[in-house]
Design a protein around this motif. Structure first.
Motif, PDB file in Angstrom:
ATOM      1  N   GLN A   1      -7.391   4.081  -3.237  1.00 48.08           N
ATOM      2  CA  GLN A   1      -6.316   4.813  -2.546  1.00 48.08           C
ATOM      3  C   GLN A   1      -6.860   5.637  -1.380  1.00 48.08           C
ATOM      4  OE1 GLN A   1      -3.219   4.472  -2.812  1.00 48.08           O
ATOM      5  NE2 GLN A   1      -2.739   3.702  -4.848  1.00 48.08           N
ATOM      6  N   GLU A   2      -8.142   6.002  -1.451  1.00 50.64           N
ATOM      7  CA  GLU A   2      -8.759   6.731  -0.324  1.00 50.64           C
ATOM      8  C   GLU A   2      -9.443   5.785   0.651  1.00 50.64           C
ATOM      9  OE1 GLU A   2     -10.765  10.585  -0.860  1.00 50.64           O
ATOM     10  OE2 GLU A   2     -10.451  10.284  -3.015  1.00 50.64           O
ATOM     11  N   ILE A   3     -10.091   4.740   0.095  1.00 50.60           N
ATOM     12  CA  ILE A   3     -10.879   3.827   0.937  1.00 50.60           C
ATOM     13  C   ILE A   3      -9.980   3.003   1.859  1.00 50.60           C
ATOM     14  CG2 ILE A   3     -12.318   1.730   0.846  1.00 50.60           C
ATOM     15  CD1 ILE A   3     -13.710   3.036  -1.635  1.00 50.60           C
ATOM     16  N   SER A   4      -8.866   2.499   1.338  1.00 46.10           N
ATOM     17  CA  SER A   4      -7.998   1.626   2.152  1.00 46.10           C
ATOM     18  C   SER A   4      -7.515   2.305   3.435  1.00 46.10           C
ATOM     19  CB  SER A   4      -6.803   1.144   1.336  1.00 46.10           C
ATOM     20  OG  SER A   4      -7.206   0.025   0.603  1.00 46.10           O
ATOM     21  N   PRO A   5      -6.910   3.502   3.345  1.00 49.38           N
ATOM     22  CA  PRO A   5      -6.489   4.151   4.595  1.00 49.38           C
ATOM     23  C   PRO A   5      -7.665   4.494   5.519  1.00 49.38           C
ATOM     24  CG  PRO A   5      -5.859   5.492   2.682  1.00 49.38           C
ATOM     25  CD  PRO A   5      -6.448   4.223   2.162  1.00 49.38           C
ATOM     26  N   LEU A   6      -8.820   4.811   4.929  1.00 51.92           N
ATOM     27  CA  LEU A   6     -10.005   5.100   5.755  1.00 51.92           C
ATOM     28  C   LEU A   6     -10.393   3.874   6.579  1.00 51.92           C
ATOM     29  CD1 LEU A   6     -12.699   6.973   3.582  1.00 51.92           C
ATOM     30  CD2 LEU A   6     -11.591   7.783   5.661  1.00 51.92           C
TER      31      LEU A   6
ATOM     32  N   GLU B   1      -7.810   3.180   9.270  1.00 50.98           N
ATOM     33  CA  GLU B   1      -8.014   4.140  10.384  1.00 50.98           C
ATOM     34  C   GLU B   1      -9.225   3.722  11.216  1.00 50.98           C
ATOM     35  OE1 GLU B   1      -7.142   7.898  12.350  1.00 50.98           O
ATOM     36  OE2 GLU B   1      -6.012   6.439  11.193  1.00 50.98           O
ATOM     37  N   PHE B   2     -10.296   3.324  10.515  1.00 54.69           N
ATOM     38  CA  PHE B   2     -11.527   2.933  11.207  1.00 54.69           C
ATOM     39  C   PHE B   2     -11.306   1.678  12.061  1.00 54.69           C
ATOM     40  CE2 PHE B   2     -15.431   0.232  10.930  1.00 54.69           C
ATOM     41  CZ  PHE B   2     -16.156   0.916  11.887  1.00 54.69           C
ATOM     42  N   SER B   3     -10.584   0.698  11.503  1.00 51.27           N
ATOM     43  CA  SER B   3     -10.358  -0.524  12.278  1.00 51.27           C
ATOM     44  C   SER B   3      -9.493  -0.213  13.502  1.00 51.27           C
ATOM     45  CB  SER B   3      -9.824  -1.635  11.391  1.00 51.27           C
ATOM     46  OG  SER B   3      -8.486  -1.811  11.529  1.00 51.27           O
ATOM     47  N   ASN B   4      -8.573   0.747  13.361  1.00 48.12           N
ATOM     48  CA  ASN B   4      -7.802   1.184  14.536  1.00 48.12           C
ATOM     49  C   ASN B   4      -8.667   1.961  15.527  1.00 48.12           C
ATOM     50  OD1 ASN B   4      -5.258   0.045  14.307  1.00 48.12           O
ATOM     51  ND2 ASN B   4      -4.598   1.558  12.798  1.00 48.12           N
TER      52      ASN B   4
ATOM     53  N   ILE C   1       1.445   3.824  10.958  1.00 42.74           N
ATOM     54  CA  ILE C   1       2.029   2.674  10.255  1.00 42.74           C
ATOM     55  C   ILE C   1       0.954   1.945   9.459  1.00 42.74           C
ATOM     56  CG2 ILE C   1       3.021   0.356  10.592  1.00 42.74           C
ATOM     57  CD1 ILE C   1       4.674   1.500  12.913  1.00 42.74           C
ATOM     58  N   ASP C   2      -0.196   1.691  10.083  1.00 41.39           N
ATOM     59  CA  ASP C   2      -1.260   0.927   9.418  1.00 41.39           C
ATOM     60  C   ASP C   2      -1.801   1.672   8.198  1.00 41.39           C
ATOM     61  OD1 ASP C   2      -1.000  -1.180  11.099  1.00 41.39           O
ATOM     62  OD2 ASP C   2      -2.696  -0.688  12.382  1.00 41.39           O
ATOM     63  N   LYS C   3      -1.928   2.985   8.341  1.00 35.99           N
ATOM     64  CA  LYS C   3      -2.426   3.782   7.220  1.00 35.99           C
ATOM     65  C   LYS C   3      -1.454   3.702   6.041  1.00 35.99           C
ATOM     66  CE  LYS C   3      -4.479   7.726   8.641  1.00 35.99           C
ATOM     67  NZ  LYS C   3      -4.691   9.176   8.787  1.00 35.99           N
ATOM     68  N   GLU C   4      -0.184   3.849   6.351  1.00 35.37           N
ATOM     69  CA  GLU C   4       0.861   3.799   5.320  1.00 35.37           C
ATOM     70  C   GLU C   4       0.909   2.418   4.657  1.00 35.37           C
ATOM     71  OE1 GLU C   4       4.230   5.335   3.136  1.00 35.37           O
ATOM     72  OE2 GLU C   4       2.463   6.172   4.075  1.00 35.37           O
ATOM     73  N   LEU C   5       0.821   1.360   5.461  1.00 42.67           N
ATOM     74  CA  LEU C   5       0.859  -0.004   4.912  1.00 42.67           C
ATOM     75  C   LEU C   5      -0.307  -0.265   3.963  1.00 42.67           C
ATOM     76  CD1 LEU C   5       1.985  -2.169   7.971  1.00 42.67           C
ATOM     77  CD2 LEU C   5       3.156  -2.025   5.759  1.00 42.67           C
ATOM     78  N   SER C   6      -1.484   0.221   4.317  1.00 46.64           N
ATOM     79  CA  SER C   6      -2.649  -0.022   3.455  1.00 46.64           C
ATOM     80  C   SER C   6      -2.460   0.660   2.095  1.00 46.64           C
ATOM     81  CB  SER C   6      -3.944   0.434   4.121  1.00 46.64           C
ATOM     82  OG  SER C   6      -4.029   1.834   4.159  1.00 46.64           O
ATOM     83  N   LYS C   7      -1.868   1.843   2.091  1.00 48.71           N
ATOM     84  CA  LYS C   7      -1.613   2.550   0.824  1.00 48.71           C
ATOM     85  C   LYS C   7      -0.542   1.836   0.008  1.00 48.71           C
ATOM     86  CE  LYS C   7      -2.678   7.320   2.158  1.00 48.71           C
ATOM     87  NZ  LYS C   7      -2.080   8.604   2.538  1.00 48.71           N
ATOM     88  N   LEU C   8       0.528   1.405   0.684  1.00 52.38           N
ATOM     89  CA  LEU C   8       1.654   0.781  -0.012  1.00 52.38           C
ATOM     90  C   LEU C   8       1.265  -0.533  -0.680  1.00 52.38           C
ATOM     91  CD1 LEU C   8       4.514   1.431   2.585  1.00 52.38           C
ATOM     92  CD2 LEU C   8       4.416   2.373   0.263  1.00 52.38           C
TER      93      LEU C   8
END
Length: 673
Positions: free
Chosen positions: A86-91, A94-97, A154-161
């Motif tokens: 749940q922490e790694i995915s948004p990180l 964010e990094f890829s963005n 949007i990307d951060k939210e999608l990765s969490k969802l």
């Protein structure tokens, strides 16, 4: 690099505790940022080598760590790993963005891209440059700052969802148990299934027989259990995963994912998410996909309706069933198949001992591509049930490391998949070889029987092994173009073509041997396997098409007005509907392929690739299923090339022409002779 200084540089599973992944990945993100910054701020004029190639090799350790982590989250997860995910995915999102929205870096890539006609690049270098440029331009590099920030959110939210979606499905799959205490309720079930259920109950310190929603437990129950009420109970539980109105319900998540993907596409200037995705696929547009699905539907529907009528009549005649329901389908199909072909999985299973089937897949790969598989025990694994192999070619040259993981257990999601722990690439003249894994969920051995596979599981194993060969036999310069890094609607060709060998006498005789007597599978069974291969093919085809249509209904339209997931799904299924609706169930809430995996706007690719594989295998049939010349061409133009060229160009080099869709209809028995 010390982390990966292991034998063959394999994944160091035992060196990393579950709680260590987050800090390690954070460190590697920082290290990779430094590498990227050095490329972006270099004072030298941008060239293909100092910009595009340098970017390709940045973040090696990060890629390897994340591939380890996300496979663990699928194959051997626990609370710690899920919490870290749940922490790694948004990180990572964010990094890829951070990379894709880095203006300095994009300017350098753009400079190289705009001068590409004067650079004398090889086809593979041209493909890498195109891919890198589009990776930026298609993902917001040209957006104004405020829109870039919206994209990040949007990307951060999608990765969490999507993570939450998967966790909910896994939780619901594992929380359901059907405990049978009355032996009468086991009527019809094969002896091996009953024994496995007894073992499972004992393992959980319960009296009786325990059935779950894991495939090796669920499928035989639905196929053989005579107690219709219990079949219904299990079917409704399976069909209602993450659809119970509780904190594990995925309805809101489905709506949010569909709407965020649409908003993302619009932000980037695309009509829908499907328009965005399909631009980089063989199909190119949603119109092409919908036409493809609907044309197949038109061809398959008459056969499917005819099969459904026959099945309904058979159930009525056999047991007086007035209305055939979803929980009756597998049961009466199996009974009808036995009556028509005198063949059932229980007759076949003794000939498909897991170890023999694995060795059979290896032998097929040896005959086709000269590969040899040697089991080794001195490299790290993430679970004691994982087996590892060193793969070499006919000259004894090292080709790959191969991992297999075959049985269900807590913390492992359902289904089967292939994954890569290390890509193949060539750097400084050295060909660095890949590490590939397949994960499945097959029946465990019991006290009295080894793991015996159903024929469907045999084809599943060959399917995943086909993906593995695509990874193992890669021979490209750049990791991001290697192995299965191809257009998504091409990626299923190597896997689906491998399934064909399971139906051929010359291949079956290599491995289909009775686990007690070692007797080769009788010829009459082989003939019946082939005869029955197209049994209920119309209904099977309609089922696959319905999933593709459901996928497109979420992603090929503006979903902002969709308020009810089930109502929307029912409308998408209307043209393919056979059985009565069951209001208690909903597929979208557990459709992991499109809401958690990478198949959004891509589920059609299974059928798309079937056209390719049926057409490709006709060449093998024509010349001989172990014909070296055909196998060499398939290796040269498909398996080794990865994503270095346009897939249709590669296919035509192998086959000599574009695929003929009639090959699929012929094989499926849906073409009037």
């Amino acid at each position: 690099m010390s982390l990966f200084e292991t034998k063959f540089n394999t994944a160091p599973f035992s060196k990393i505790k579950a709680e260590d992944y987050l800090p390690l990945i954070k460190t590697e993100i920082e290290n990779t940022k430094k590498e990227i910054d050095a490329i972006a701020t270099a004072s030298e004029k941008p060239t293909f080598e100092n910009t595009v190639e340098a970017l390709e090799y940045a973040g090696y350790n990060l890629d390897r760590l994340t591939s380890m982590f996300f496979n663990l989250n699928s194959a051997e997860t626990n609370d710690t790993i899920q919490k870290q995910a749940q922490e790694i995915s948004p990180l990572l999102s964010e990094f890829s963005n951070d990379i894709r929205l880095n203006e300095q870096l994009f300017e350098r890539i753009k400079t190289v891209y705009e001068s590409k006609d004067n650079l004398d690049l090889s086809p593979e270098q041209t493909m890498l440059l195109d891919k890198k440029y589009k990776g930026f331009s298609r993902n917001g590099a040209n957006l104004p700052e405020d829109k870039k920030n919206t994209l990040r959110d949007i990307d951060k939210e999608l990765s969490k969802l999507s993570l939450q979606f998967g966790e909910n499905v896994l939780a619901d799959t594992q929380s359901f148990e059907l405990l049978i205490t009355n032996e009468e309720d086991l009527k019809g079930l094969p002896e091996g299934t009953v024994e496995a259920a007894k073992n499972l109950a004992e393992a959980k310190e319960k009296e009786g027989w325990l059935f779950t929603l894991d495939y090796p437990s669920y499928v035989p129950f639905m196929t053989y259990a005579e107690n219709r009420e219990l079949r219904k109970q299990l079917s409704l539980a399976f069909g209602s995963k993450a659809f119970h109105g509780d904190d594990k319900d995925n309805r809101e998540i489905v709506l949010k994912i569909a709407k965020l993907r649409y908003q993302r596409a619009q932000l980037l200037g695309y009509q829908t998410h499907a328009h965005f995705v399909l631009e980089e696929r063989m199909a190119k547009t949603p119109e092409t996909v919908n036409n493809f699905l609907n044309e197949l539907l038109e061809k398959a529907l008459p056969a499917a309706k005819d099969e459904f009528t026959k099945l309904t009549d058979f159930a009525k005649k056999t047991d007086g069933i007035d209305t055939l329901q979803k929980w009756d389908g597998a049961f009466y199909s199996e009974k009808l198949k036995q009556q028509l072909f005198n063949l059932d999985d229980e007759k076949l299973k003794p000939y498909f001992k897991l170890e023999n089937v694995v060795n059979g897949a290896f032998e097929v790969a040896h005959k086709l591509y000269g590969l040899q598989f040697e089991q080794i025990t001195d490299i790290d694994v993430y679970h004691e049930e994982v087996t590892t192999y060193k793969v070499t070619d006919a000259e004894g040259t090292f080709v790959a490391i191969f991992y297999t993981d075959f049985h269900p257990r807590p913390g492992k999601r359902n289904g089967a998949w292939m994954t890569s722990y290390k890509s193949q690439y060539i750097e400084n003249g050295e060909n660095s070889r890949p590490h590939i894994s397949i994960v499945c969920n097959f029946t465990r051995p019991t006290a009295t029987k080894p793991s015996l596979l159903t024929f469907n599981e045999v084809t599943t194993l060959f399917h995943e092994f086909g993906h593995a060969l695509h990874g193992m036999l890669a021979n490209t310069t750049y990791p991001s173009l290697s192995g299965t890094s191809v257009y998504w609607d091409f990626v299923e060709l190597p896997s689906q073509v491998m399934e064909n060998w399971c139906f051929e006498k010359d291949a079956l005789e290599l491995f289909a041997k009775h686990y007690e007597t070692n007797e080769v599978i009788p010829m009459e069974y082989v003939e019946k396997i082939k005869e029955s291969a197209t049994f209920m093919e119309g209904m099977q085809t309609i089922r696959q098409l319905s999933f593709g249509l459901l996928d497109m209904s979420w992603h090929g339209v503006n979903p902002l007005d969709i308020t009810d997931v089930q109502t929307h799904e029912n409308a998408a299924f209307e043209s393919t509907k056979m059985y009565p609706d069951t209001p208690e169930t909903c597929m979208s809430t557990s459709f992991s392929h499109i809401f958690q995996g990478g198949y959004s706007s891509g589920y059609y690719s299974y059928k798309w690739a079937e056209v390719l594989d049926a057409d490709a295998f006709e060449l093998f049939l024509e010349k001989g299923i172990f014909n070296k010349e055909v196998a060499d061409k398939f290796l040269t133009f498909v398996l080794s090339k990865g994503g270095t060229e346009n897939p249709m160009d590669l296919y035509k080099k192998f086959r000599g022409s574009e695929p003929n869709p009639e090959a699929l209809l012929r094989r499926a028995g849906l073409l009037k002779k």
